[in-house]
Design an enzyme around this catalytic site. Structure first.
Site, PDB file in Angstrom:
ATOM      1  N   ARG A   1       0.733  -1.083   0.178  1.00 36.93           N
ATOM      2  CA  ARG A   1       0.114  -0.040   0.019  1.00 36.93           C
ATOM      3  C   ARG A   1       0.729   1.341   0.025  1.00 36.93           C
ATOM      4  O   ARG A   1       0.454   2.403   0.591  1.00 36.93           O
ATOM      5  CB  ARG A   1      -0.975   0.012   1.376  1.00 36.93           C
ATOM      6  CG  ARG A   1      -1.794  -1.107   1.278  1.00 36.93           C
ATOM      7  CD  ARG A   1      -2.838  -1.198   0.055  1.00 36.93           C
ATOM      8  NE  ARG A   1      -3.575  -2.408  -0.024  1.00 36.93           N
ATOM      9  CZ  ARG A   1      -3.104  -3.532  -0.691  1.00 36.93           C
ATOM     10  NH1 ARG A   1      -2.115  -3.507  -1.445  1.00 36.93           N
ATOM     11  NH2 ARG A   1      -3.863  -4.520  -0.586  1.00 36.93           N
TER      12      ARG A   1
HETATM   13  C1  LIG Z   1     -15.586  -1.282  -1.488  1.00 34.57           C
HETATM   14  C2  LIG Z   1     -13.851  -0.748  -1.352  1.00 34.57           C
HETATM   15  C3  LIG Z   1     -13.095  -2.110  -1.629  1.00 34.57           C
HETATM   16  C4  LIG Z   1     -11.638  -1.599  -1.476  1.00 34.57           C
HETATM   17  N1  LIG Z   1     -10.687  -2.672  -1.758  1.00 34.57           N
HETATM   18  C5  LIG Z   1      -9.430  -2.543  -1.776  1.00 34.57           C
HETATM   19  C6  LIG Z   1      -8.462  -3.388  -1.960  1.00 34.57           C
HETATM   20  O1  LIG Z   1      -8.924  -4.688  -2.057  1.00 34.57           O
HETATM   21  N2  LIG Z   1      -7.087  -3.076  -1.998  1.00 34.57           N
HETATM   22  C7  LIG Z   1      -6.814  -1.883  -2.026  1.00 34.57           C
HETATM   23  O2  LIG Z   1      -5.564  -1.614  -2.107  1.00 34.57           O
HETATM   24  N3  LIG Z   1      -7.796  -0.800  -1.869  1.00 34.57           N
HETATM   25  C8  LIG Z   1      -8.957  -0.887  -1.530  1.00 34.57           C
HETATM   26  N4  LIG Z   1      -9.642  -0.083  -1.553  1.00 34.57           N
HETATM   27  C9  LIG Z   1      -9.389   1.289  -1.533  1.00 34.57           C
HETATM   28  C10 LIG Z   1      -9.250   1.913  -2.881  1.00 34.57           C
HETATM   29  O3  LIG Z   1     -10.302   1.594  -3.785  1.00 34.57           O
HETATM   30  C11 LIG Z   1      -7.827   2.112  -3.339  1.00 34.57           C
HETATM   31  O4  LIG Z   1      -7.032   2.786  -2.629  1.00 34.57           O
HETATM   32  C12 LIG Z   1      -7.860   2.963  -4.970  1.00 34.57           C
HETATM   33  O5  LIG Z   1      -6.658   2.727  -5.344  1.00 34.57           O
HETATM   34  C13 LIG Z   1      -8.025   4.455  -4.678  1.00 34.57           C
HETATM   35  O6  LIG Z   1      -8.227   5.160  -5.974  1.00 34.57           O
HETATM   36  P1  LIG Z   1      -9.189   6.432  -6.100  1.00 34.57           P
HETATM   37  O7  LIG Z   1      -9.040   6.638  -7.435  1.00 34.57           O
HETATM   38  O8  LIG Z   1     -10.417   6.352  -5.474  1.00 34.57           O
HETATM   39  O9  LIG Z   1      -8.164   7.444  -5.285  1.00 34.57           O
HETATM   40  P2  LIG Z   1      -8.611   8.368  -4.247  1.00 34.57           P
HETATM   41  O10 LIG Z   1      -9.349   7.871  -3.208  1.00 34.57           O
HETATM   42  O11 LIG Z   1      -9.371   9.566  -4.905  1.00 34.57           O
HETATM   43  O12 LIG Z   1      -7.371   9.083  -3.764  1.00 34.57           O
HETATM   44  C14 LIG Z   1      -6.336   8.233  -2.985  1.00 34.57           C
HETATM   45  C15 LIG Z   1      -5.044   9.000  -3.038  1.00 34.57           C
HETATM   46  O13 LIG Z   1      -4.526   8.779  -4.518  1.00 34.57           O
HETATM   47  C16 LIG Z   1      -4.084  10.159  -4.818  1.00 34.57           C
HETATM   48  N5  LIG Z   1      -4.546  10.464  -6.433  1.00 34.57           N
HETATM   49  C17 LIG Z   1      -5.670   9.971  -6.885  1.00 34.57           C
HETATM   50  N6  LIG Z   1      -5.474  10.075  -8.415  1.00 34.57           N
HETATM   51  C18 LIG Z   1      -4.231  10.530  -8.389  1.00 34.57           C
HETATM   52  C19 LIG Z   1      -3.434  11.069  -9.678  1.00 34.57           C
HETATM   53  N7  LIG Z   1      -3.930  10.739 -10.931  1.00 34.57           N
HETATM   54  N8  LIG Z   1      -2.137  11.250  -9.515  1.00 34.57           N
HETATM   55  C20 LIG Z   1      -1.736  11.190  -8.269  1.00 34.57           C
HETATM   56  N9  LIG Z   1      -2.205  10.997  -7.155  1.00 34.57           N
HETATM   57  C21 LIG Z   1      -3.527  10.683  -7.334  1.00 34.57           C
HETATM   58  C22 LIG Z   1      -4.988  11.085  -4.163  1.00 34.57           C
HETATM   59  O14 LIG Z   1      -4.477  12.296  -4.132  1.00 34.57           O
HETATM   60  C23 LIG Z   1      -5.082  10.413  -2.676  1.00 34.57           C
HETATM   61  O15 LIG Z   1      -3.823  10.712  -2.275  1.00 34.57           O
HETATM   62  C24 LIG Z   1     -11.161  -0.410  -1.475  1.00 34.57           C
HETATM   63  C25 LIG Z   1     -12.211   0.889  -1.247  1.00 34.57           C
HETATM   64  C26 LIG Z   1     -13.578   0.488  -1.278  1.00 34.57           C
HETATM   65  C27 LIG Z   1     -14.461   1.649  -1.133  1.00 34.57           C
END
Ligand SMILES: Cc1cc2nc3c(=O)[nH]c(=O)nc-3n(C[C@H](O)[C@H](O)[C@H](O)COP(=O)(O)OP(=O)(O)OC[C@H]3O[C@@H](n4cnc5c(N)ncnc54)[C@H](O)[C@@H]3O)c2cc1C
Length: 292
Positions: free
Chosen positions: A170
């Protein structure tokens, strides 16, 4: 001249952020920007730097908790088509930072490229996923990533190669302001086989997380191979509730935000869980969700 000159068409003031995150919580962004081209993004980032305006990148909002008071400065979302293109070249897929991970995975399956399908149920974008090296217990995005194009806080565009990126549980060293795109090198395979594995993984994973129209988030990181879920259960904290924030009974490492929940409720619940897990199991939990 104002820092917003020429950027008015991509900027909105006091944009409510609840619709932009999975928990549907938090106050407004002082400025919300949806650039339509890389050059526009660059101008915006450079102006914010000159004016010392705080800037954040929001992906799909599946791993962030936005404060009830909202966010000062500029919150940028890569929603324009130019940031979510997916291109396949033999066993390489180049995907924009704003592309949905799920779309990249289904493209890979269709093209007979295996590897990423294990991540099929993880919500979010390529940028958000690479920032925190999203993954399961055995597979993560970083292991398939060969290259990434990033934009620094000064607006400079750099290409990071496999050799100058490091991924761990992570975590990634891709900590520049914007991940513009990334290249994944995947294993050629029979499209039917990749699709079959993807569908199987989807069914398994969906059973391990809340489904349907719930506002939810994953709260804590696993600790040294022990799942956060097990520690929460061991501490007897399943279904603990603070205000409108509740730990899921069925999936204890997921938080459900009920009607009326606030980000403050979530923070209080997180603090309570951390304290009680430490007292009852001796283990310190770290949040997976980013508290902004
Ligand atoms: C139902 C559910 C299940 C999940 N299961 C998992 C799992 O199994 N494994 C896991 O690892 N995670 C899991 N997660 C967490 C989440 O899905 C991941 O962390 C995901 O990769 C976040 O992506 P996001 O686009 O939503 O980022 P955001 O939540 O919007 O942002 C997260 C971080 O990434 C940064 N960021 C976003 N886009 C960019 C970009 N283009 N450039 C630079 N930085 C950026 C943001 O600034 C922030 O710091 C889960 C979440 C939920 C709600």
């Amino acid at each position: 001249m104002s820092w917003t000159d020429g950027l008015e068409h991509i900027l909105r003031q006091d944009e409510p952020l609840a619709p932009w995150n999975w928990l549907r919580l938090g106050g407004p962004a002082q400025y919300f920007a949806e650039p339509t081209a890389v050059e526009e993004l660059q101008t915006l980032v450079q102006r914010c730097r000159q004016e010392e305006i705080p800037v954040r990148l929001l992906g799909a909002g599946s791993n962030v908790l936005i404060p009830d008071t909202g966010l000062a400065g500029v919150t940028i979302a890569l929603t324009a088509a130019v940031f979510s293109q997916i291109r396949v070249d033999e066993n390489r897929i180049r995907a924009g930072g704003g592309a949905k991970l799920g779309q990249v995975i289904s493209t890979a399956a269709r093209e007979g490229l295996g590897g990423l399908e294990a991540l099929v149920a993880i919500p979010g974008t390529i940028g958000g996923g690479l920032h925190g090296n999203a993954g399961t217990q055995n597979v993560d995005m970083g292991q398939w990533t060969d290259e990434a194009t990033v934009m620094t806080r000064a607006g400079e565009i750099l290409v990071r190669t496999r050799e100058d990126m490091h991924f761990s549980y992570r975590k990634s060293t891709l900590d520049e302001l914007v991940i513009l795109d990334a290249v994944f090198v995947l294993n050629p395979d029979d499209p039917r086989e990749v699709t079959r594995r993807m569908q199987k993984e989807w069914i398994v994973r969906r059973a391990q997380q809340p489904s349907g129209d719930v506002s939810c988030a994953r709260l804590f990181k696993d600790v040294g191979g022990i799942e956060a879920r097990e520690l929460i259960e061991e501490a007897g904290l399943k279904a603990t509730r603070v205000g409108g924030a509740e730990l899921s009974e069925q999936h204890p490492n997921f938080l459900i935000a009920h009607h009326g929940c606030t980000s403050d409720d979530v923070i209080r619940l997180i603090d309570l869980v951390k304290t009680q897990v430490r007292e009852r199991t001796g283990v310190d939990l770290a949040t997976e969700i980013e508290i902004w």
